[in-house]
Write an enzyme that holds these catalytic residues in place. Structure first.
Site, PDB file in Angstrom:
ATOM      1  N   CYS A 197       0.816  -1.213   0.000  1.00 16.48           N
ATOM      2  CA  CYS A 197       0.000   0.000   0.000  1.00 16.48           C
ATOM      3  C   CYS A 197       0.857   1.275   0.000  1.00 16.48           C
ATOM      4  O   CYS A 197       1.929   1.305   0.585  1.00 16.48           O
ATOM      5  CB  CYS A 197      -0.878   0.040   1.231  1.00 16.48           C
ATOM      6  SG  CYS A 197      -1.935  -1.384   1.397  1.00 16.48           S
ATOM      7  N   ARG A 206       5.614  -0.446  -5.900  1.00 19.51           N
ATOM      8  CA  ARG A 206       5.473  -1.103  -4.600  1.00 19.51           C
ATOM      9  C   ARG A 206       4.534  -2.304  -4.680  1.00 19.51           C
ATOM     10  O   ARG A 206       4.539  -3.144  -3.792  1.00 19.51           O
ATOM     11  CB  ARG A 206       4.921  -0.100  -3.582  1.00 19.51           C
ATOM     12  CG  ARG A 206       5.862   1.071  -3.331  1.00 19.51           C
ATOM     13  CD  ARG A 206       5.236   2.062  -2.403  1.00 19.51           C
ATOM     14  NE  ARG A 206       4.959   1.468  -1.116  1.00 19.51           N
ATOM     15  CZ  ARG A 206       5.793   1.435  -0.094  1.00 19.51           C
ATOM     16  NH1 ARG A 206       6.983   1.968  -0.208  1.00 19.51           N
ATOM     17  NH2 ARG A 206       5.456   0.882   1.050  1.00 19.51           N
ATOM     18  N   TRP A 224      -2.971  -2.807  -1.496  1.00 14.96           N
ATOM     19  CA  TRP A 224      -2.560  -4.195  -1.722  1.00 14.96           C
ATOM     20  C   TRP A 224      -3.404  -5.005  -0.764  1.00 14.96           C
ATOM     21  O   TRP A 224      -3.255  -4.898   0.458  1.00 14.96           O
ATOM     22  CB  TRP A 224      -1.084  -4.328  -1.408  1.00 14.96           C
ATOM     23  CG  TRP A 224      -0.426  -5.562  -1.936  1.00 14.96           C
ATOM     24  CD1 TRP A 224       0.083  -5.751  -3.189  1.00 14.96           C
ATOM     25  CD2 TRP A 224      -0.159  -6.772  -1.222  1.00 14.96           C
ATOM     26  NE1 TRP A 224       0.633  -7.004  -3.295  1.00 14.96           N
ATOM     27  CE2 TRP A 224       0.510  -7.653  -2.103  1.00 14.96           C
ATOM     28  CE3 TRP A 224      -0.407  -7.205   0.080  1.00 14.96           C
ATOM     29  CZ2 TRP A 224       0.911  -8.921  -1.740  1.00 14.96           C
ATOM     30  CZ3 TRP A 224      -0.001  -8.472   0.437  1.00 14.96           C
ATOM     31  CH2 TRP A 224       0.648  -9.314  -0.457  1.00 14.96           C
ATOM     32  N   ASN A 241      -2.134   2.522   5.601  1.00 15.76           N
ATOM     33  CA  ASN A 241      -1.212   1.400   5.360  1.00 15.76           C
ATOM     34  C   ASN A 241      -1.035   0.675   6.675  1.00 15.76           C
ATOM     35  O   ASN A 241      -0.959   1.316   7.721  1.00 15.76           O
ATOM     36  CB  ASN A 241       0.172   1.907   4.930  1.00 15.76           C
ATOM     37  CG  ASN A 241       0.166   2.515   3.557  1.00 15.76           C
ATOM     38  OD1 ASN A 241      -0.835   2.477   2.862  1.00 15.76           O
ATOM     39  ND2 ASN A 241       1.298   3.090   3.178  1.00 15.76           N
ATOM     40  N   GLY A 242      -0.906  -0.628   6.627  1.00 16.54           N
ATOM     41  CA  GLY A 242      -0.725  -1.400   7.865  1.00 16.54           C
ATOM     42  C   GLY A 242      -1.963  -2.218   8.140  1.00 16.54           C
ATOM     43  O   GLY A 242      -2.800  -2.414   7.262  1.00 16.54           O
ATOM     44  N   GLU A 273      19.596 -17.614  -4.151  1.00 13.64           N
ATOM     45  CA  GLU A 273      19.230 -16.296  -4.692  1.00 13.64           C
ATOM     46  C   GLU A 273      18.929 -16.400  -6.192  1.00 13.64           C
ATOM     47  O   GLU A 273      18.005 -15.761  -6.699  1.00 13.64           O
ATOM     48  CB  GLU A 273      20.349 -15.287  -4.389  1.00 13.64           C
ATOM     49  CG  GLU A 273      20.280 -13.950  -5.110  1.00 13.64           C
ATOM     50  CD  GLU A 273      18.924 -13.259  -5.051  1.00 13.64           C
ATOM     51  OE1 GLU A 273      18.110 -13.571  -4.180  1.00 13.64           O
ATOM     52  OE2 GLU A 273      18.682 -12.395  -5.915  1.00 13.64           O
ATOM     53  N   LYS A 317      15.360 -15.310  -7.837  1.00 11.18           N
ATOM     54  CA  LYS A 317      15.214 -14.311  -8.910  1.00 11.18           C
ATOM     55  C   LYS A 317      14.451 -14.917 -10.072  1.00 11.18           C
ATOM     56  O   LYS A 317      13.595 -14.288 -10.678  1.00 11.18           O
ATOM     57  CB  LYS A 317      16.616 -13.846  -9.322  1.00 11.18           C
ATOM     58  CG  LYS A 317      16.710 -12.498  -9.911  1.00 11.18           C
ATOM     59  CD  LYS A 317      17.046 -11.423  -8.905  1.00 11.18           C
ATOM     60  CE  LYS A 317      16.091 -11.332  -7.775  1.00 11.18           C
ATOM     61  NZ  LYS A 317      16.603 -10.780  -6.568  1.00 11.18           N
ATOM     62  N   GLU A 361      10.710 -15.360  -9.244  1.00  8.10           N
ATOM     63  CA  GLU A 361      10.008 -14.078  -9.096  1.00  8.10           C
ATOM     64  C   GLU A 361       9.514 -13.512 -10.418  1.00  8.10           C
ATOM     65  O   GLU A 361       8.410 -12.997 -10.503  1.00  8.10           O
ATOM     66  CB  GLU A 361      10.957 -13.025  -8.493  1.00  8.10           C
ATOM     67  CG  GLU A 361      11.015 -12.990  -6.998  1.00  8.10           C
ATOM     68  CD  GLU A 361      11.818 -11.801  -6.513  1.00  8.10           C
ATOM     69  OE1 GLU A 361      13.040 -11.753  -6.782  1.00  8.10           O
ATOM     70  OE2 GLU A 361      11.234 -10.916  -5.864  1.00  8.10           O
ATOM     71  N   HIS A 372      20.350 -37.624  -2.261  1.00  8.34           N
ATOM     72  CA  HIS A 372      19.488 -38.047  -1.151  1.00  8.34           C
ATOM     73  C   HIS A 372      18.009 -37.828  -1.464  1.00  8.34           C
ATOM     74  O   HIS A 372      17.190 -37.846  -0.561  1.00  8.34           O
ATOM     75  CB  HIS A 372      19.890 -37.313   0.135  1.00  8.34           C
ATOM     76  CG  HIS A 372      21.301 -37.597   0.533  1.00  8.34           C
ATOM     77  ND1 HIS A 372      21.689 -38.805   1.073  1.00  8.34           N
ATOM     78  CD2 HIS A 372      22.435 -36.864   0.414  1.00  8.34           C
ATOM     79  CE1 HIS A 372      22.994 -38.788   1.288  1.00  8.34           C
ATOM     80  NE2 HIS A 372      23.468 -37.619   0.894  1.00  8.34           N
ATOM     81  N   LYS A 405       7.113  -4.509  -3.867  1.00  8.72           N
ATOM     82  CA  LYS A 405       8.509  -4.135  -3.623  1.00  8.72           C
ATOM     83  C   LYS A 405       8.828  -4.134  -2.135  1.00  8.72           C
ATOM     84  O   LYS A 405       9.887  -4.596  -1.727  1.00  8.72           O
ATOM     85  CB  LYS A 405       8.776  -2.751  -4.234  1.00  8.72           C
ATOM     86  CG  LYS A 405      10.212  -2.263  -4.064  1.00  8.72           C
ATOM     87  CD  LYS A 405      11.186  -3.115  -4.845  1.00  8.72           C
ATOM     88  CE  LYS A 405      12.639  -2.682  -4.685  1.00  8.72           C
ATOM     89  NZ  LYS A 405      13.569  -3.786  -5.051  1.00  8.72           N
TER      90      LYS A 405
HETATM   91  C1  AGP Z   1      13.984  -9.692  -3.955  1.00 10.65           C
HETATM   92  O1  AGP Z   1      14.143  -9.806  -5.328  1.00 10.65           O
HETATM   93  C2  AGP Z   1      12.617  -9.789  -3.472  1.00 10.65           C
HETATM   94  N1  AGP Z   1      11.745  -8.888  -4.145  1.00 10.65           N
HETATM   95  C3  AGP Z   1      12.364  -9.923  -1.979  1.00 10.65           C
HETATM   96  O2  AGP Z   1      12.716 -11.217  -1.606  1.00 10.65           O
HETATM   97  C4  AGP Z   1      13.063  -8.910  -1.040  1.00 10.65           C
HETATM   98  O3  AGP Z   1      14.441  -9.122  -1.046  1.00 10.65           O
HETATM   99  C5  AGP Z   1      12.478  -9.072   0.362  1.00 10.65           C
HETATM  100  O4  AGP Z   1      11.099  -8.826   0.336  1.00 10.65           O
HETATM  101  C6  AGP Z   1      13.138  -8.176   1.388  1.00 10.65           C
HETATM  102  O5  AGP Z   1      12.991  -6.833   1.080  1.00 10.65           O
HETATM  103  P1  AGP Z   1      13.860  -5.730   1.782  1.00 10.65           P
HETATM  104  O6  AGP Z   1      15.278  -5.955   1.377  1.00 10.65           O
HETATM  105  O7  AGP Z   1      13.315  -4.432   1.311  1.00 10.65           O
HETATM  106  O8  AGP Z   1      13.700  -5.924   3.268  1.00 10.65           O
END
Ligand code: AGP
Length: 607
Positions: free
Chosen positions: A2, A27, A72, A98-99, A481, A485, A488, A504, A602
């Site tokens: 949000c 976001r 959101w 927000n929240g 990682e 990526k 995502e 295993h 985001k």
């Molecule tokens: C990364 O590509 C992601 N979008 C996600 O995992 C992100 O790293 C995570 O939500 C943490 O966000 P932050 O670094 O803003 O705390």
């Protein structure tokens, strides 16, 4: 997630608010709306994109005070009715929030008992009714009365037809900024919404409220006593917050390309060649305190957690202090023992991730010391920590994090170096690491120059429904990682595994339809890794191997991506970069919106 915007000044508020909402699109959101105070409060809101809202905005929605929101969904689906702003039944009060209001269900039930018609499924709507029902004389008093009834986290903004000159805002756990213009004032939950108008901003603290009028703002607490929060100029380049394609390329692409420069910024002024160490003034810890650290616990979410795992290895290897990383989202719920001689490290690009923030607050409540590795200056996590390291990656707009992650790695390397050099790390090893860090920007550039070949490999991978990413020890968080990526932005099932664990269980899944991306650095495990690759190949599994030029893969049939060698402790960073390009090109091949992946936000500001 949000986003909030607000405006008080001489301009017509509605188009300005809609434009500002567009700057919060990265976001992640599913609906948007605005409320403008003219002779009455008028609300327009829609499920869908900000451009959908712009299309239905009435031509004559005039008024010079207003608030806006991108939602959101948490309480109730993404519908027009659930979009913010929410109003009371008379329409005099409008609220954006927000929240999460934790006791919303009880408050809703109470309102229903009183015969109040509820127009949405949201927690936020109760707040509008509570403000409308307060008999305080001022809007500030009404908002405080409503806040007294709610439990939870919030950044919120309220307008009221009877107080048409102002927006009242309040913060508890969700960021809120007030921007100062020339006879006009702005409100936002994210600097990105403000920078086009002003770079003079005040960050509200938790528990603080503000009254914002065209001539300025005043801040106060819930007991209505004044606080002294002031605005200051922030040193940012507004163009870095622009959204959309840059030269026809998604933001993720430009952000990957910025990595040599952002890593250089993260290093600037922090390396000491003479004493072969790093200087991190922001840690606020002297050598005696650093020597007293017996353990390091790193907390972050998603990719920040995976880089945290890379950081833990760096710290153990260089400082010989036991270190591990844990998802911040799990840590708080297992009632962790907080030890006085453990250094807790919170890592976050946005500085807003609620799970990480709540973990920091929990540790501090129990007397632990937490430092932050954070990109966004003045963000909630940065403010909640005892000290820390700013990453200097610059604004990161794409949901898939790239340049922030590589600067996180650099932050951990600097921390490990400084911790190591006050302990047993030799001058020779310190020099080795300092030189290695200095080499990184040029080496990242070299990896990026290999884009063409990586794009070819990505095209083949994009065709697979399911993939493995494998690595061992230092290579394993790199694989995690890489898989993160890939899933995502390509929406393919990508699973990370320790190469040693394949036999295993997961080896049963290897087939010509299931490719594996393997991380094989030139290190003490190379021979074992290459043997495991042969086992995959023998079962018909297609292979992409990210490796160093000296590694001999023998007769293996594999697509090979070489990255330059650095010091072995720093190799994970260079091994990570091709995996970003791999995910990016797979997503492009599949025709996805790289910068706005489905279902993701985001900044994850709700639990
Ligand atoms: C990364 O590509 C992601 N979008 C996600 O995992 C992100 O790293 C995570 O939500 C943490 O966000 P932050 O670094 O803003 O705390």
């Amino acid at each position: 997630m949000c986003g909030i915007v607000g405006y008080v000044g001489g301009q017509n508020a509605a188009p300005l608010l809609v434009e500002a909402l567009g700057r919060l699109e990265h976001r992640g959101y599913d609906s948007a709306g605005v409320a403008v105070v003219g002779s009455q409060v008028r609300v327009t809101k829609r499920a869908g994109r900000v451009r959908d809202l712009a299309e239905v905005l009435p031509k004559r929605m005039s008024g010079r005070v207003g608030i806006g929101h991108t939602r959101w969904a948490t309480h109730g689906p993404a519908t027009d009715a659930n979009a913010h702003p929410h109003t009371d039944e008379s329409g005099a009060v409008a609220v954006v929030h927000n929240g999460i209001i934790d006791n919303a269900a009880a408050l809703r039930a109470r309102l229903v008992d009183q015969g109040v018609p509820l127009a949405s499924d949201t927690d936020t709507e109760v707040f509008a009714h509570l403000v409308a029902r307060s008999d305080a004389d001022t809007l500030e008093g009404k908002v405080v009365d409503a806040l007294d009834a709610v439990e939870g986290t919030y950044g919120l903004a309220v307008v009221h037809a009877d107080f048409p000159d102002r927006v009242v805002v309040a913060r508890n756990g969700s960021p809120l900024l007030v921007g100062v213009g020339d006879k006009e004032m702005f409100v936002a939950s994210d600097l990105a919404a403000l920078v086009r108008h002003t770079t003079t901003v005040a960050h509200l603290a938790d528990g603080e409220l503000a009254t914002v009028t065209a001539s300025g703002f005043t801040t106060f607490r819930r007991d209505l006593t004044r606080t002294q929060t002031t605005a200051r100029e922030v040193d940012v380049d507004p163009s870095a917050y622009e959204h959309g394609l840059v030269d026809g390329r998604p933001r993720m692409y430009t952000e990957m390309l910025e990595q040599p420069a952002s890593v250089e910024r993260a290093l600037r002024g922090r390396l000491d060649e003479r004493f072969a160490t790093a200087h991190l003034g922001g840690l606020e810890m002297d050598a005696r305190e650093l020597r007293a650290v017996r353990r390091v616990k790193i907390l972050g979410c998603g990719s920040a957690y995976y880089v945290g795992q890379m950081g833990a290895s760096l710290i153990e290897e260089l400082a010989r202090v036991p270190a591990d990383a844990e998802p911040a989202s799990e840590f708080r719920y297992r009632s962790p023992v907080i030890e006085p001689d453990t250094l807790y490290v919170a890592v976050s690009q946005s500085g807003e991730t609620i799970d990480t923030l709540l973990a920091v607050e929990e540790i501090r409540r129990k007397g632990g010391r937490v430092i932050g590795l954070v990109n966004v200056v003045g963000s909630a996590i940065a403010r909640a920590c005892d000290g820390g390291i700013y990453l200097h990656a610059g604004p990161e707009i794409a949901v898939a994090s790239t340049k922030a992650l590589t600067t996180m790695f650099v932050g951990f390397a600097l921390l490990a170096l400084q911790l190591g050099r006050v302990r047993d790390l030799s001058v020779a090893d310190g020099r080795r690491l300092v030189a290695g860090l200095q080499d990184l920007p040029a080496q990242i550039e070299q990896v990026l120059e290999g884009e063409e070949r990586i794009a070819q490999a990505a095209k083949a991978l994009a065709a697979a429904e399911s993939l493995f990413f494998v690595g061992r020890v230092r290579g394993y968080p790199v694989a995690r990682e890489g898989a993160q990526k890939f899933k995502e932005i390509s929406y393919r099932h990508a699973e990370a595994y320790q190469m040693s664990e394949l036999k295993h269980g997961p080896l049963a899944l290897i087939s010509p339809e299931v490719p594996t991306v393997a991380i094989v650095p030139d290190d003490e495990l190379t021979d074992r890794n290459v043997a495991a690759l042969h086992e995959i190949a023998a079962r018909g599994g297609p292979l992409v191997v990210v490796t160093h030029p000296d590694v001999d893969l023998g007769e293996l049939r594999a697509e090979r991506i070489d990255v330059p060698r650095n010091e072995r402790e720093l190799d994970p960073l260079l091994l990570t970069v091709p995996l970003q390009l791999l995910a990016y090109h797979a997503a492009l091949t599949l025709g996805h919106d790289v910068d706005k992946p489905r279902n993701l936000a985001k900044s994850v500001t709700v639990e």
